[in-house]
Scaffold this active site. Structure first.
Site, short mmCIF file in Angstrom:
data_model
loop_
_atom_site.label_atom_id
_atom_site.label_comp_id
_atom_site.label_asym_id
_atom_site.label_seq_id
_atom_site.Cartn_x
_atom_site.Cartn_y
_atom_site.Cartn_z
N HIS A 128 0.80 -1.22 0.00
CA HIS A 128 0.00 0.00 0.00
C HIS A 128 0.84 1.27 0.00
CE1 HIS A 128 -3.15 -2.92 0.47
NE2 HIS A 128 -3.85 -2.03 -0.19
N CYS A 141 -10.24 -1.35 -10.73
CA CYS A 141 -9.59 -0.32 -9.90
C CYS A 141 -8.22 -0.77 -9.40
CB CYS A 141 -10.49 0.09 -8.74
SG CYS A 141 -10.78 -1.22 -7.55
C1 PEP Z 1 -6.86 -4.39 -5.40
O1 PEP Z 1 -6.70 -5.35 -4.66
O2 PEP Z 1 -6.62 -4.43 -6.63
C2 PEP Z 1 -7.36 -3.11 -4.88
C3 PEP Z 1 -7.71 -2.14 -5.68
O3 PEP Z 1 -7.42 -2.97 -3.55
P1 PEP Z 1 -6.14 -2.75 -2.59
O4 PEP Z 1 -4.95 -2.51 -3.45
O5 PEP Z 1 -6.45 -1.59 -1.72
O6 PEP Z 1 -6.05 -4.03 -1.85
#
Ligand code: PEP
Ligand code: MG
Length: 760
Positions: free
Chosen positions: A364, A677
């Site tokens: 993250h 996303c």
């Molecule tokens: C994903 O897993 O692709 C996502 C958009 O969520 P995160 O990266 O916050 O886990």
């Protein structure tokens, strides 16, 4: 043998430098295996030879002087075959060679094991015996085990330059060092290192010089006195709860803090110019290493007491610390394990680059780096970050390199690149108000992923058509307790207002995995497979309901809210979450009189199980959103945070493409809108593939938006579909990637592809 191995590992871990590691290894292996000699040969790329770098049994003066060509002697044979060779009578072997300069007596038996790291032979570990001796299988596997352990240490020494210094001691010191990491957010920056360390972590204290020695001494004495008071109080509170013998530990602690013990050592180091925290951490860690290397298991266990005491004093030292207020204009934020919470300690506008020793491209922290457009390198595992405070470094977010003490020519090259990237960014800005329409007239919606206030503004500046993913956990990570309903409502309202009338897709709390709230710690062996996302929310309705209320109340009068549920892995989970959402909506509108439109509710598709139930899930929601970051991690069984397997993380892996195809098909079958996303949507090649797969809404980091728009405006949908047809037949991600790159990378757009190769 296991016990001997453990001892060797402990002693090696306690060694002060790499030279000592080699001396210890040969000495201990010779002793444990009871042989005539043990030597280690390491590969020198500059001479393309194996150099004798440590021995117990040969002439010590020959260390560093004996060079064997890569095919020479039995050592060369072990290396070229990359397997151990065990000979009872070595002299009769055709590859046997005698090297008088080693002072070698005529050893007859030979056992050699290659030292291999990441498939590369780094050297050979050898034991020999004067008389004929057949080393048995357990001895052979012992030597192989020691070699495997040694390989990691050698690779680290290679990366930090220690190996080079040892192999070429007479060469003028090469100052420039290039540390590899995982390219995580594109761009290049030159800046001054500011180490951001978690508090009371002895291993995370950077080496800082004292600015005012007297002040550091005074601070140290105060911290010692405070710690002594704490320990006495603790001791008193334990009367009747612990036995006298157990309480004796507190006395030991007090004595260790004495000026004649550790305290005295630290004072000496501060007087020589080290800061109190650095000196204390170094002294404590030295003692910890010493205890850990002790043979006696009771004494070995005392290492944790020393560590505990060390942390207590460090916490007191940090308490007295005034919060840093001045930062360099172009700072490189560096740390062992940076997280979103690290942003709380630094002025974001001054951060030129981010470098973290742990983590990988889809951690993250990396996602945040991309969101706010700061070049980021994760997983720079060999970086001596603790010693770099105040140094100028170059951070290359395209290649993942961190360059310490760069040569002037290299610095100039990077300055030129920074300049060119600025020009490119200015050029791309012209596309801000242009629609994202392909060469054959198909429209795509480019949305953004947000979480910080800064990236929201950036998103608006880049012409985002909506927010496809607002990661609500980011504000949660910056606090020291759960935010109240009103605090959340205000934050969400601000976001909804900023983007209105465009849709803002707010994802409910997705903690767990690598997003641990400091005030809600979750200890698990497999956090990504554990209590995460919707699972936590359903188990804690009091947290979930408050968040839902805050979101819906925030949308009053704006009605541009969509709610997204993360980590859905089965239908009952989705139904339970939907039920709670309807419950909140009814309470707010029917009982409390709010005028709110029911928001659209969607599910994230990021777990393989959800792919196979896509129609059942699609039927129950207003929209779907694909999280390719987790989907890739779970489909390929590759931890998105682990730099060691970062090479295996490919969003273009044929299995991921097939899963995406099934999702698009399933959603179409149910007439449910579906967007993407995950980070794949923000990559030029990823975006073209997703468009060809049928996705028409792509949500990405604001920094990638214009780049993706530029690419999509240059290709036609039919060309993309043709390419997809071709790559769907390919067996591996590398081929897919190269094929796409070859087809799309025209010279005039080459710069747009910089740093995007990690999606392959
Ligand atoms: C994903 O897993 O692709 C996502 C958009 O969520 P995160 O990266 O916050 O886990
Ligand atoms: Mg996810």
């Amino acid at each position: 043998m296991l016990e001997s191995l453990r001892n060797i590992v402990q002693e090696v871990n306690a060694a002060k430098d790499f030279g000592e590691v080699l001396r210890l290894i040969v000495h201990l292996v010779k002793q444990v295996m009871n042989t005539g000699m043990c030597s280690v040969y390491l590969y020198s790329p500059s001479t393309n030879t194996y150099v004798l770098m440590g021995t117990d049994g040969l002439n010590p003066d020959s260390v560093g002087k004996v060079h064997l060509s890569t095919r020479e002697g039995l050592v060369g044979l072990v290396a070229s075959r990359a397997e151990p060779i065990n000979l009872e009578d070595a002299e009769t072997h055709p590859n046997f060679a005698f090297f008088p300069e080693t002072g070698e007596q005529r050893y007859r038996s030979f056992l050699g094991a290659p030292i291999i790291h990441h498939r590369k032979v780094l050297g050979v570990l050898v034991v020999q015996q004067q008389d004929r001796r057949r080393f048995d299988e357990s001895e052979e596997s012992f030597l192989v085990t020691v070699s495997a352990q040694l390989a990691g240490v050698i690779a680290h020494a290679d990366a930090t330059g220690e190996l080079d210094r040892l192999l070429n001691p007479r060469e003028v010191a090469i100052h420039e060092r290039i540390y590899p990491g995982v390219a995580s957010a594109p761009g290049v920056a030159i800046g001054t290192v500011v180490v951001v360390a978690p508090s009371a972590d002895l291993n995370a204290v950077p080496e800082r010089r004292a600015v005012d020695i007297e002040a550091e001494l005074c601070q140290f004495r105060q911290a010692m006195e405070q710690t002594k008071r704490d320990i006495r109080a603790l001791d008193a509170s334990m009367v009747g709860k612990l036995s006298d013998e157990e309480r004796a530990l507190f006395d030991v602690y007090l004595r260790m803090l004495d000026d004649h013990a550790m305290g005295g050592e630290v004072i000496g180091m501060i007087k020589e110019g080290l800061s109190a925290q650095s000196a204390w951490a170094q002294v404590v860690l030295g003692h910890v290493r010493m205890f850990k290397s002790m043979k006696d298991s009771y004494l070995r266990e005392r290492a944790s007491d020393v560590e505990d005491l060390g942390r207590r004093v460090l916490a007191n030292l940090q308490q007295g610390e005034t919060k840093r207020t001045s930062f360099p204009e172009h700072m490189v934020m560096m740390g062992e394990e940076l997280s979103a919470a690290s942003f709380a300690d630094v002025p974001l506008e001054k951060v030129a680059a981010i470098v973290s020793v742990k983590g990988s491209r889809n951690s993250h922290m990396a996602i945040l780096g991309r969101a706010i457009g700061i070049p980021t390198v994760m997983g720079a595992v060999d970086l001596p970050w603790g010693r770099l405070e105040g140094e100028e470094v170059i951070v290359d977010g395209h290649t993942g390199q961190v360059i310490v003490s760069p040569r002037e020519e290299l610095r100039q090259t990077y300055m030129q690149q920074i300049y060119e990237e600025k020009l490119l960014a200015a050029d791309l800005e012209k596309l801000t108000d242009e629609p994202c329409v392909t060469a054959d007239g198909h429209h795509l919606s480019l949305w953004v992923n947000t979480g910080l206030r800064l990236d929201s503004q950036l998103s608006l500046d880049r012409g985002a058509e909506g927010v496809g993913l607002y990661r609500t956990e980011i504000p949660f990570l910056m606090l020291d307790r759960f935010p109240s309903e009103e605090e959340q409502r205000k934050a969400y309202r601000e976001h909804l207002e900023m983007f209105a009338p465009r849709t803002v897709t707010m994802r409910t709390l997705d903690i767990g995995g690598d997003k641990d709230l400091p005030y809600f710690p979750i200890e698990e062996a497999n956090p990504f497979l554990g209590w995460r996302g919707i699972r936590i929310c359903l188990d804690h309705p009091e947290i979930f309901l408050v968040q839902l209320r805050a979101m819906m109340r925030a949308s009053e009068g704006l009605n541009n809210l969509s709610i997204l549920l993360p980590m859905i892995s089965n239908v009952p989970e989705l139904e339970s979450a939907l039920q709670l959402i309807y419950q909140v909506y009814d309470e707010l509108t029917e009982e409390e009189g709010y005028q709110i439109e029911m928001p659209n509710v969607g599910a994230m598709i990021e777990v393989p199980a959800a792919v196979y139930q896509i129609r059942e899930l699609a039927r129950r929601v207003d929209f779907l959103s694909v999280g390719t970051n987790d989907l890739t991690q779970y489909l390929l069984a590759v931890d998105r945070n682990n730099p060691r397997v970062a090479e295996l993380y490919h969003a273009c892996h044929p299995s991921v493409l097939r899963a995406l195809w099934a999702i698009a098909e399933g959603a179409r079958g149910e007439d449910t809108p579906v967007s993407v996303c995950g980070e794949m949507a923000g990559d030029p090649i990823g975006a073209v593939l997703l468009m060809a797969l049928g996705f028409r809404v792509l949500s990405m980091s604001a920094t990638n938006l214009l780049k993706v728009k530029a690419i999509l405006r240059q290709v036609s949908l039919s060309e993309a579909e043709q390419l997809l047809e071709e790559v769907m037949l390919m067996p591996d991600a590398g081929l897919v990637w190269r094929h796409m790159e070859k087809a799309l990378k025209k010279p005039e757009v080459a710069a747009l592809f910089r740093g995007s190769s990690n999606v392959h």
